[in-house]
Write an enzyme that holds these catalytic residues in place. Structure first.
Site, PDB file in Angstrom:
ATOM      1  N   GLU A   1     -45.985  41.543   1.099  1.00 29.27           N
ATOM      2  CA  GLU A   1     -45.778  40.752  -0.229  1.00 29.27           C
ATOM      3  C   GLU A   1     -47.414  40.494  -1.050  1.00 29.27           C
ATOM      4  O   GLU A   1     -46.864  39.371  -1.886  1.00 29.27           O
ATOM      5  CB  GLU A   1     -45.058  39.068   0.450  1.00 29.27           C
ATOM      6  CG  GLU A   1     -43.725  39.473   0.998  1.00 29.27           C
ATOM      7  CD  GLU A   1     -43.433  38.426   1.593  1.00 29.27           C
ATOM      8  OE1 GLU A   1     -43.840  37.546   1.028  1.00 29.27           O
ATOM      9  OE2 GLU A   1     -41.745  38.623   2.109  1.00 29.27           O
TER      10      GLU A   1
ATOM     11  N   LYS B   1     -50.004  41.825   3.370  1.00 26.22           N
ATOM     12  CA  LYS B   1     -49.782  41.606   4.040  1.00 26.22           C
ATOM     13  C   LYS B   1     -49.143  41.407   5.515  1.00 26.22           C
ATOM     14  O   LYS B   1     -49.319  40.823   6.293  1.00 26.22           O
ATOM     15  CB  LYS B   1     -49.012  40.021   3.462  1.00 26.22           C
ATOM     16  CG  LYS B   1     -48.419  39.392   4.273  1.00 26.22           C
ATOM     17  CD  LYS B   1     -47.418  38.465   3.854  1.00 26.22           C
ATOM     18  CE  LYS B   1     -46.979  37.284   3.709  1.00 26.22           C
ATOM     19  NZ  LYS B   1     -45.795  36.397   3.217  1.00 26.22           N
ATOM     20  N   GLN B   2     -48.561  42.749   5.033  1.00 22.61           N
ATOM     21  CA  GLN B   2     -48.524  43.130   6.245  1.00 22.61           C
ATOM     22  C   GLN B   2     -47.701  44.041   6.109  1.00 22.61           C
ATOM     23  O   GLN B   2     -47.959  45.418   5.018  1.00 22.61           O
ATOM     24  CB  GLN B   2     -46.526  42.819   6.875  1.00 22.61           C
ATOM     25  CG  GLN B   2     -45.552  42.569   5.529  1.00 22.61           C
ATOM     26  CD  GLN B   2     -44.528  41.592   5.261  1.00 22.61           C
ATOM     27  OE1 GLN B   2     -44.968  40.622   4.424  1.00 22.61           O
ATOM     28  NE2 GLN B   2     -43.626  41.910   6.198  1.00 22.61           N
TER      29      GLN B   2
ATOM     30  N   TRP C   1     -34.535  39.588   5.871  1.00 21.24           N
ATOM     31  CA  TRP C   1     -34.029  40.593   6.096  1.00 21.24           C
ATOM     32  C   TRP C   1     -34.791  41.108   7.787  1.00 21.24           C
ATOM     33  O   TRP C   1     -34.627  42.059   8.739  1.00 21.24           O
ATOM     34  CB  TRP C   1     -34.839  41.957   5.885  1.00 21.24           C
ATOM     35  CG  TRP C   1     -36.919  41.635   5.614  1.00 21.24           C
ATOM     36  CD1 TRP C   1     -37.099  40.827   6.118  1.00 21.24           C
ATOM     37  CD2 TRP C   1     -37.708  42.671   5.755  1.00 21.24           C
ATOM     38  NE1 TRP C   1     -39.174  41.019   5.728  1.00 21.24           N
ATOM     39  CE2 TRP C   1     -38.680  42.208   6.567  1.00 21.24           C
ATOM     40  CE3 TRP C   1     -37.681  44.201   6.583  1.00 21.24           C
ATOM     41  CZ2 TRP C   1     -40.224  43.017   6.062  1.00 21.24           C
ATOM     42  CZ3 TRP C   1     -39.039  45.064   6.680  1.00 21.24           C
ATOM     43  CH2 TRP C   1     -39.705  44.254   6.604  1.00 21.24           C
ATOM     44  N   ASP C   2     -35.564  40.188   8.427  1.00 16.74           N
ATOM     45  CA  ASP C   2     -36.005  39.653   9.704  1.00 16.74           C
ATOM     46  C   ASP C   2     -35.103  40.197  10.553  1.00 16.74           C
ATOM     47  O   ASP C   2     -35.063  40.562  11.614  1.00 16.74           O
ATOM     48  CB  ASP C   2     -36.176  37.980   9.984  1.00 16.74           C
ATOM     49  CG  ASP C   2     -37.576  37.846   9.010  1.00 16.74           C
ATOM     50  OD1 ASP C   2     -37.536  38.259   7.540  1.00 16.74           O
ATOM     51  OD2 ASP C   2     -38.277  37.021   9.552  1.00 16.74           O
TER      52      ASP C   2
HETATM   53  C1  BGC Z   1     -42.348  38.406   5.012  1.00 15.26           C
HETATM   54  C2  BGC Z   1     -41.217  38.459   5.357  1.00 15.26           C
HETATM   55  C3  BGC Z   1     -40.485  37.508   6.430  1.00 15.26           C
HETATM   56  C4  BGC Z   1     -41.193  36.126   5.984  1.00 15.26           C
HETATM   57  C5  BGC Z   1     -39.663  35.500   6.873  1.00 15.26           C
HETATM   58  C6  BGC Z   1     -42.330  36.123   4.975  1.00 15.26           C
HETATM   59  O1  BGC Z   1     -44.395  35.472   5.746  1.00 15.26           O
HETATM   60  O2  BGC Z   1     -43.671  39.009   4.404  1.00 15.26           O
HETATM   61  O3  BGC Z   1     -41.642  40.070   5.540  1.00 15.26           O
HETATM   62  O4  BGC Z   1     -39.448  37.978   5.418  1.00 15.26           O
HETATM   63  O5  BGC Z   1     -41.634  35.820   6.439  1.00 15.26           O
HETATM   64  O6  BGC Z   1     -40.348  35.646   7.946  1.00 15.26           O
END
Ligand code: BGC
Length: 763
Positions: A485, A595-596, A358-359
């Site tokens: 996550e 986490k984010q 999704w980035d």
């Molecule tokens: C993040 C995801 C991201 C992925 C790739 C993971 O650590 O939690 O949101 O898409 O890294 O960058």
């Protein structure tokens, strides 16, 4: 080592003996052009005991392998696909009068590495004194050409400083290559696997050609190599089963530079019908034109690139460097040929196996949509290219119709094995729609919507409608994972429900608009979308359940979030690394710890869904429990801090985020650059400090300037017109540089920008 201050040249000086530093610099000084990427390894290699990642990759070029597991369930993937280390064409060993050039022996001075982002080249230069006292000055430049994507060029120059004598060179092209792995780190996990088999080795005069095939995915790649020298040399090509060594010998005179240029061409079967023939053809062309031509083209290309997107902050050169590094990183990583996209680590390393997430739509696309819309459209084209596979994936995951895009992929198929923080992230389909709609609102490109966009938006809306359920008048979405996550498989994730709502609303809107314009028929014939489905979409969107806690006046991340224990953030040791690498994942899931950015990200994307007070309370609530273990997080906190007028906080988050790779802040730059964070850094400037929001009603700006800056200047491309924004402490000036007048809103006042307007700064 020092970072230079020139804002388009990243420079490090002082010989890097430390293994960790070498790994980081291999990433920072990699060469890539969206098609291929080469890590910045030493041409001559490293002594025994050093563990570095020697790699050369082609975007989207992968091998497949079976996953061995004791327990398998329907819907779990059985095969993985990884970007492969395809060849090694960067190896060049040197002997001066019989002594091997090895920087780990003898003495190194004047050591310098650079990445020149206007010239599009990296360089490594030094003076080496051999153990026997012979001194040479060496300058090596490397370039992955933006003009001819298969071309990687090394220009190797050497000058004896205190002797004249014989220089021997062994320049190698090898198919004997492996991918890096580290089983302790999920981002580069795996085992030593043979991905490529060399099937053809041929030396024809002074040209070497290798052809390899992937062992399972049925792809082929060729590399053709040839050298050009500044003076007479003797040259022999020696082949073995997997490689070709070009043995070169020449006399070098004290004080005089000798130069060898190594042209490598990489072609793969995803793009070329006959990889060998094409590699040889392009090699001839590359050599015939000569390096001067390719250097010139590289500069020309980059001049145009920077013209369209440069940002200058007055008062902070270090920040300018990191901003330019981010923009350049995005450019280097973007696959624009329809069969590739932008990997989470670009083409700079093997982290996340070259997969697309999704980035792209949420973090990287905004930069391109706002500066180079034609590139944005190509990036979106990739999703259309894999739409049929997304349809197959939907069926596999239990949905009778619609398109469910994979959480991570390199070839259109789902590649995440760990479902809770992989395939369960249904929000990816809402994110793709969000990217499409933002692109459309920024550019006004209706043709794209007709040709590709509407189909994706409607097919993804079908998934939401099937996934959710009406219960007591509300539409609920259960058992999905939001962006965070550390909280997995939950009911009614606030972010997910909002992206679903947006997806459903836009499916209905596009349907109606297509109908109104008489352009619906083709799509209806293709996907059979009906009026009653559209009515269902609208009803679900209107009834979408969005968790809200009255007492705290915040949006809980999901239905169960607030009933969980709060993780003791003070107990996390400084610099301990991500929680997920030290704790059982399900243990983490039972806590309030993020986490984010998740709800905070929703507040940025859908700011009109809540009162400002709720956004503020949510921001403060989640700030206390977010580890930012993902590099996708701080930039979003910066944007919301800016919205809330918290300038210092916004600046701090932004400062950290923008220097993530240059400072190795996430401690994993060795595995590759953080491309989403690079896009996020740009977003923090445009959506954060300039306060831009792109809505159906137009372009809305609310500029504020951090106290640390004197001013900022940048260009945007809105609805095909180029505008320049120039803000200082007192005023913000918007000027139309090219194209038709554009309507903009600044601090809620509406202006027709036909020439120039100046607005007093309010923050
Ligand atoms: C993040 C995801 C991201 C992925 C790739 C993971 O650590 O939690 O949101 O898409 O890294 O960058």
């Amino acid at each position: 080592m020092n970072n230079s201050t020139g804002s388009y040249v990243l420079e490090k000086t002082g010989f890097e003996k430390d293994n960790e530093e070498l790994l980081i610099n291999e990433t920072l000084f990699h060469n890539a052009n969206g098609y291929q990427g080469v890590r910045g390894n030493f041409e001559e290699g490293y002594p025994e005991g050093y563990d570095t990642i020697r790699g050369q990759y082609i975007n989207g070029f992968y091998n497949s392998y079976k996953i061995s597991t004791e327990e398998w369930h329907i819907g779990f993937i059985q095969e993985k696909h990884s970007m492969v280390n395809v060849f090694d064409t960067q190896s060049v060993k040197i002997w001066i009068e019989g002594e091997e050039l090895d920087l780990f022996t003898g003495n190194v001075t004047e050591y310098r590495r650079t990445l020149d982002m206007k010239k599009g080249i990296t360089s490594r230069s030094f003076v080496w004194e051999s153990p026997a006292g012979r001194k040479v000055s060496v300058r090596i430049e490397r370039m992955a050409s933006f003009e001819m994507l298969p071309l990687f060029l090394i220009r190797y120059r050497i000058c004896p400083l205190n002797f004249s004598g014989t220089v021997k060179m062994e320049s190698v092209q090898s198919g004997d290559v492996y991918n890096y792995f580290n089983q302790k780190d999920s981002r580069v996990a795996g085992e030593k696997r043979i991905h490529m088999r060399v099937k053809d080795v041929e030396a024809d005069g002074t040209t070497g050609i290798l052809v390899s095939e992937t062992v399972r995915s049925g792809l082929e790649a060729a590399c053709a190599v040839s050298h050009v020298f500044s003076g007479p040399v003797s040259q022999t090509l020696v082949c073995d089963e997997k490689s070709i060594t070009d043995r070169i010998e020449f006399g070098a005179e004290e004080g005089k530079w000798s130069c060898a240029e190594k042209y490598s061409i990489l072609c793969d079967s995803l793009r070329y019908a006959d990889v060998k023939e094409e590699a040889l053809r392009l090699l001839d062309l590359a050599v015939e034109k000569g390096s001067g031509y390719w250097y010139g083209k590289q500069e020309e290309f980059l001049e145009k690139f920077w013209e369209g997107c440069a940002i200058e902050i007055s008062g902070d050169e270090e920040l300018n460097l990191s901003l330019h590094f981010s923009q350049y990183g995005l450019l280097q990583s973007a696959g624009l040929d329809g069969v590739s996209n932008i990997g989470a680590k670009g083409l700079s390393g093997e982290g996340y196996e070259g997969h697309y997430f999704w980035d792209t739509e949420m973090y990287m696309l905004p930069f391109f949509s706002l500066t180079q819309p034609e590139v944005a459209r190509k990036l979106l084209g990739y999703r259309y290219h894999i739409l049929d596979q997304a349809r197959e994936n939907a069926v596999k995951m239990g949905h009778p119709k619609g398109a469910l895009f994979p959480w991570r992929t390199i070839n259109g198929k789902e590649c995440s094995y760990y479902y809770p923080s992989g395939g369960a992230q249904y929000h990816i389909i809402g994110d793709i729609t969000y990217g499409i709609i933002q692109y459309y609102l920024i550019t006004g490109d209706w043709d794209y919507i007709v040709e590709q966009g509407a189909e994706i938006v409607m097919e993804t809306a079908r998934i939401w409608y099937d996934l959710g359920n009406f219960y007591k008048g509300k539409f609920h979405i259960h058992d999905v994972t939001g962006p965070d996550e550390y909280t997995c498989v939950v009911n009614n994730n606030y972010y997910t429900n909002l992206t679903a709502k947006h997806n459903l609303i836009w499916a209905a809107k596009l349907y109606e608009k297509l109908k109104e314009k008489g352009q619906l028929e083709k799509l209806q014939d293709k996907i059979g979308i009906t009026e009653s489905e559209i009515t269902g979409f609208k009803t679900a969107a209107e009834a979408m359940y969005l968790p809200y806690d009255e007492e705290l006046d915040i949006n809980p991340q999901d239905d169960s979030f607030l009933s969980k224990k709060v993780w003791d953030m003070a107990s996390i040791p400084e610099g301990a690394g991500p929680l997920m690498q030290r704790n059982f994942l399900y243990h983490i899931y039972r806590y309030q710890v993020c986490k984010q950015a998740d709800t905070v990200l929703a507040h940025f994307l859908f700011e009109d869904e809540q009162e400002l007070s709720t956004i503020r309370n949510s921001f403060e609530y989640y700030e206390k429990i977010t580890t930012h273990d993902s590099s996708l997080s701080r930039c979003i906190f910066s944007i919301i801090a800016a919205k809330l007028g918290e300038k210092e906080k916004a600046y701090q988050y932004f400062d950290f985020s923008s220097k993530t790779d240059i400072n190795n802040s996430q401690k994993n730059t060795k595995d590759g650059i953080h491309t989403a964070n690079m896009g996020g850094t740009y977003m923090a400037v445009v959506y954060g400090f300039l306060g831009l929001r792109v809505k159906e009603g137009g372009f809305f700006f609310r500029p504020i300037l951090p106290d640390e800056w004197n001013g900022i200047r940048l260009d945007l491309c809105l609805r095909g017109s180029r505008i320049e924004i120039n803000a200082d402490r007192d005023q913000c000036r918007f000027s139309l540089k090219k194209g038709d007048p554009v309507e903009i809103h600044v601090y809620d006042e509406v202006y027709e920008l036909s020439d120039e307007i100046t607005v007093e700064m309010r923050g």
